[in-house]
Design a protein around this motif. Sequence first.
Motif, PDB file in Angstrom:
ATOM      1  N   ARG A  89       9.420  25.405  64.981  1.00 15.91           N
ATOM      2  CA  ARG A  89       9.410  24.828  66.331  1.00 15.91           C
ATOM      3  C   ARG A  89       8.729  23.463  66.351  1.00 15.91           C
ATOM      4  N   SER A  90       7.731  23.274  65.503  1.00 17.64           N
ATOM      5  CA  SER A  90       6.944  22.040  65.542  1.00 17.64           C
ATOM      6  C   SER A  90       7.388  20.998  64.522  1.00 17.64           C
ATOM      7  N   LEU A  95      13.624  20.514  68.823  1.00 19.20           N
ATOM      8  CA  LEU A  95      12.743  21.518  69.413  1.00 19.20           C
ATOM      9  C   LEU A  95      11.433  20.892  69.880  1.00 19.20           C
ATOM     10  N   VAL A  96      10.889  19.980  69.084  1.00 20.00           N
ATOM     11  CA  VAL A  96       9.642  19.311  69.471  1.00 20.00           C
ATOM     12  C   VAL A  96       9.826  18.574  70.785  1.00 20.00           C
ATOM     13  N   VAL A  97      10.929  17.857  70.915  1.00 17.63           N
ATOM     14  CA  VAL A  97      11.195  17.112  72.144  1.00 17.63           C
ATOM     15  C   VAL A  97      11.395  18.060  73.320  1.00 17.63           C
ATOM     16  N   LEU A 114       2.694  15.320  72.578  1.00 18.45           N
ATOM     17  CA  LEU A 114       3.583  15.791  71.524  1.00 18.45           C
ATOM     18  C   LEU A 114       3.300  17.250  71.206  1.00 18.45           C
ATOM     19  N   PHE A 115       4.344  18.063  71.080  1.00 17.62           N
ATOM     20  CA  PHE A 115       4.167  19.443  70.634  1.00 17.62           C
ATOM     21  C   PHE A 115       4.088  19.433  69.115  1.00 17.62           C
ATOM     22  N   SER A 116       2.934  19.778  68.590  1.00 20.63           N
ATOM     23  CA  SER A 116       2.709  19.734  67.152  1.00 20.63           C
ATOM     24  C   SER A 116       1.470  20.555  66.840  1.00 20.63           C
ATOM     25  N   ASP A 117       0.850  20.307  65.704  1.00 23.99           N
ATOM     26  CA  ASP A 117      -0.387  20.988  65.334  1.00 23.99           C
ATOM     27  C   ASP A 117      -1.222  20.037  64.502  1.00 23.99           C
ATOM     28  N   ILE A 118      -2.542  20.176  64.561  1.00 29.68           N
ATOM     29  CA  ILE A 118      -3.393  19.275  63.786  1.00 29.68           C
ATOM     30  C   ILE A 118      -3.213  19.475  62.284  1.00 29.68           C
ATOM     31  N   LEU A 119      -2.666  20.635  61.874  1.00 28.92           N
ATOM     32  CA  LEU A 119      -2.480  20.908  60.448  1.00 28.92           C
ATOM     33  C   LEU A 119      -1.143  20.394  59.912  1.00 28.92           C
ATOM     34  N   THR A 120      -0.312  19.878  60.773  1.00 28.38           N
ATOM     35  CA  THR A 120       1.015  19.405  60.366  1.00 28.38           C
ATOM     36  C   THR A 120       0.983  18.478  59.144  1.00 28.38           C
ATOM     37  N   VAL A 164       7.997  13.597  63.419  1.00 29.54           N
ATOM     38  CA  VAL A 164       6.991  13.249  64.427  1.00 29.54           C
ATOM     39  C   VAL A 164       7.306  11.892  65.043  1.00 29.54           C
ATOM     40  N   GLY A 165       7.604  10.915  64.196  1.00 30.53           N
ATOM     41  CA  GLY A 165       7.954   9.601  64.704  1.00 30.53           C
ATOM     42  C   GLY A 165       9.220   9.622  65.543  1.00 30.53           C
ATOM     43  N   GLU A 166      10.227  10.355  65.063  1.00 27.47           N
ATOM     44  CA  GLU A 166      11.483  10.450  65.807  1.00 27.47           C
ATOM     45  C   GLU A 166      11.260  11.097  67.167  1.00 27.47           C
ATOM     46  N   ALA A 167      10.479  12.165  67.201  1.00 24.75           N
ATOM     47  CA  ALA A 167      10.219  12.871  68.460  1.00 24.75           C
ATOM     48  C   ALA A 167       9.464  11.981  69.449  1.00 24.75           C
ATOM     49  N   LEU A 168       8.453  11.260  68.965  1.00 26.11           N
ATOM     50  CA  LEU A 168       7.685  10.375  69.850  1.00 26.11           C
ATOM     51  C   LEU A 168       8.572   9.274  70.427  1.00 26.11           C
ATOM     52  N   THR A 169       9.459   8.734  69.609  1.00 16.24           N
ATOM     53  CA  THR A 169      10.363   7.689  70.087  1.00 16.24           C
ATOM     54  C   THR A 169      11.259   8.204  71.208  1.00 16.24           C
TER      55      THR A 169
END
Length: 387
Positions: A89-90, A95-97, A114-120, A164-169
Amino acid sequence: MSCTSVSSFTASLFVPSKSSSFSNHKRRFIQCSLGGAVVEPKALAEPLLLNAVRGQDVERPPVWLMRQAGRYMKSYQIICEKYPSFRERSENVDLVVEISLQPWNVFKPDGVILFSDILTPLSGMNIPFDIIKGKGPVIFDPIATAADVDQVREFSPEGSVPYVGEALTILKKEVDNKAAVLGFVGAPFTLASYVVEGGSSKNFTKIKKLAFSQPKVLHSLLQKFATSMTKYIRYQADNGAQSVQIFDSWATELSPVDFEEFSLPYLKQIVDAVKQTHPDLPLILYASGSGGLLERLALTGVDVVSLDWTVDMAEGRKRLGHDIAVQGNVDPGVLFGSKDFITNRIHDTVTKAGKGKHILNLGHGIKVGTPEENVAHFFEVAKAIRY
């Protein structure tokens, strides 16, 4: 100061003063051939959250909630049923978006995180891990020696987490400056705690044993995380994040003197390095249970200190001073109370924070089982506040 509510929300454009560093946002008018004047189309104003952090004149505190995208939402539960793996999911752009936008579509918060985790980043640093339902993070090969640290690679976000970059964009485009897009990272000591302990911990004996018996080994690991998280923050900012929150969740397990050795220098190093390349990027620092370390958190140079609910907001403001913005700090448990109770706690927090340089939030993330309608009420009340 007291907080008052109004029945409807009216957005107003921010017009900077002549002394403002944002004076290029002045309104301009076009004279029409038929007489009168209309406002010239202009670039969208900065999101409310950014204006508040920078000390601009705002009509209310911006509001978003930690873990606003998560298991309390029915729409998220449906996604979990289809995609049971947290990492899937992350780490999937679509899914992140979708998950990141779920609270935005329903509540319209002033920050979309952003939907993510600090351990990513760990996989990209040669630290295999997983996040297992019912157990949490699991580090498959915990770090214990200098040789283990030597195997840890510095993080390259572009190569390791392009999603992560793609989702943030995409998020930046979807939100369209109506709210601030927020990124986040883990702080060096907190990340080190996970990889040394092998996951979550209650007593933190392994990380403290390493700190107090082999400090050079731990410092070597912390330096790798500091360098890597600096890169990660810059990467997020370059791809759409308008503010980044640093989570140092476990730093408060340290005594003040140990915080000054094993956490503070690395946080300051990250902030200083990011400010060299991204001077206008607001950085937020959150550490749960940080009442004993507040003044030291401010020494990191961050723009915002996020308070947990164990600190009285008025006292926190006094201890930190008004030059730094604050975030928080309603107890997440309040969201299990009545709507009147929630309303009163929101107003109490905003009143104690005072006007300006305050982001309304919880003192921790939304808890599983929180009634979704109570979260909706929180946002409704918060967005109706006027200073």
